[in-house]
Design a protein around this motif. Structure first.
Motif, PDB file in Angstrom:
ATOM      1  N   GLN A  86       0.849  -1.191   0.000  1.00 51.13           N
ATOM      2  CA  GLN A  86       0.000   0.000   0.000  1.00 51.13           C
ATOM      3  C   GLN A  86       0.880   1.235   0.000  1.00 51.13           C
ATOM      4  O   GLN A  86       2.060   1.160   0.348  1.00 51.13           O
ATOM      5  CB  GLN A  86      -0.911   0.000   1.217  1.00 51.13           C
ATOM      6  N   GLU A 123      -2.496   7.883  -0.617  1.00 51.69           N
ATOM      7  CA  GLU A 123      -3.063   8.466  -1.829  1.00 51.69           C
ATOM      8  C   GLU A 123      -2.278   9.676  -2.317  1.00 51.69           C
ATOM      9  O   GLU A 123      -2.223   9.934  -3.515  1.00 51.69           O
ATOM     10  CB  GLU A 123      -4.515   8.877  -1.586  1.00 51.69           C
ATOM     11  N   ASP A 136      -8.992   0.489  -4.198  1.00 50.57           N
ATOM     12  CA  ASP A 136      -9.429   1.482  -3.221  1.00 50.57           C
ATOM     13  C   ASP A 136      -9.910   0.787  -1.961  1.00 50.57           C
ATOM     14  O   ASP A 136     -10.852  -0.002  -1.996  1.00 50.57           O
ATOM     15  CB  ASP A 136     -10.561   2.341  -3.794  1.00 50.57           C
ATOM     16  N   LYS A 137      -9.223   1.046  -0.881  1.00 51.98           N
ATOM     17  CA  LYS A 137      -9.586   0.517   0.432  1.00 51.98           C
ATOM     18  C   LYS A 137      -9.169   1.551   1.458  1.00 51.98           C
ATOM     19  O   LYS A 137      -8.334   2.394   1.195  1.00 51.98           O
ATOM     20  CB  LYS A 137      -8.869  -0.806   0.729  1.00 51.98           C
ATOM     21  N   VAL A 138      -9.736   1.448   2.610  1.00 54.12           N
ATOM     22  CA  VAL A 138      -9.330   2.303   3.725  1.00 54.12           C
ATOM     23  C   VAL A 138      -8.627   1.405   4.731  1.00 54.12           C
ATOM     24  O   VAL A 138      -9.172   0.389   5.159  1.00 54.12           O
ATOM     25  CB  VAL A 138     -10.547   2.986   4.383  1.00 54.12           C
ATOM     26  N   ARG A 139      -7.415   1.763   5.095  1.00 55.80           N
ATOM     27  CA  ARG A 139      -6.660   0.969   6.060  1.00 55.80           C
ATOM     28  C   ARG A 139      -6.915   1.523   7.445  1.00 55.80           C
ATOM     29  O   ARG A 139      -6.807   2.725   7.676  1.00 55.80           O
ATOM     30  CB  ARG A 139      -5.174   0.988   5.750  1.00 55.80           C
ATOM     31  N   PHE A 140      -7.207   0.647   8.368  1.00 52.56           N
ATOM     32  CA  PHE A 140      -7.453   1.014   9.751  1.00 52.56           C
ATOM     33  C   PHE A 140      -6.341   0.471  10.620  1.00 52.56           C
ATOM     34  O   PHE A 140      -5.757  -0.562  10.326  1.00 52.56           O
ATOM     35  CB  PHE A 140      -8.792   0.439  10.248  1.00 52.56           C
TER      36      PHE A 140
END
Length: 149
Positions: free
Chosen positions: A120, A123, A141-145
């Protein structure tokens, strides 16, 4: 520019921690170097390492690194190589070193029967995104937590 790519050695660890800090700063992330050298030494240099690292050496110091782990994908039911970090000092960028590091990771992944390589990047790191696209990688497209413990 003359350089070599080799496995990280114990005497590289102090500079590796500095490069990790620079990488974190670049990605606008918090980084506390306290205990990192010992932690990296423990996981890179034991019988069953959890972490692997190649360094870019030039003029008696390291100027970049790529670190990676092996993980297992439930969806693929297979092992994959996870590139944790790829960082080069500003002055050694644009010499094709990143591409060579990715090529070496591809060889390592194939040798270890990995189904793919995953990683990753933020952006805002448009330069890296262009580079990865040029290498043939596909972004998702993903959101990493992160859940701090």
């Amino acid at each position: 520019m003359e350089y070599s790519i080799r496995n990280c050695e114990i005497n590289d660890l102090p500079k590796l921690v500095v490069l990790c800090q620079k990488h974190a700063e670049f990605e606008k992330a918090d980084y506390d170097p306290e205990g990192k050298e010992e932690g990296l030494k423990k996981e890179l240099f034991n019988e069953n390492p959890k972490l692997f690292c190649l360094v870019v050496a030039a003029k008696q110091t390291i100027v970049g690194y790529v670190s990676y782990t092996f993980d297992f994908s439930t969806w693929d039911a297979s092992t994959f190589l996870y590139m944790d970090c790829l960082f080069l000092e500003e002055e050694v960028r644009s010499f094709g070193i990143g591409e060579i590091l990715i090529e070496q990771l591809k060889e390592i992944a194939i040798k270890n029967k990995c189904v793919n390589i995953q990683w990753q990047t933020p952006e805002f790191n448009t330069r890296a995104i262009k580079f990865y696209n040029r290498m043939g990688a596909k972004g998702k497209d993903k959101v990493r937590f992160t859940l701090t413990l």
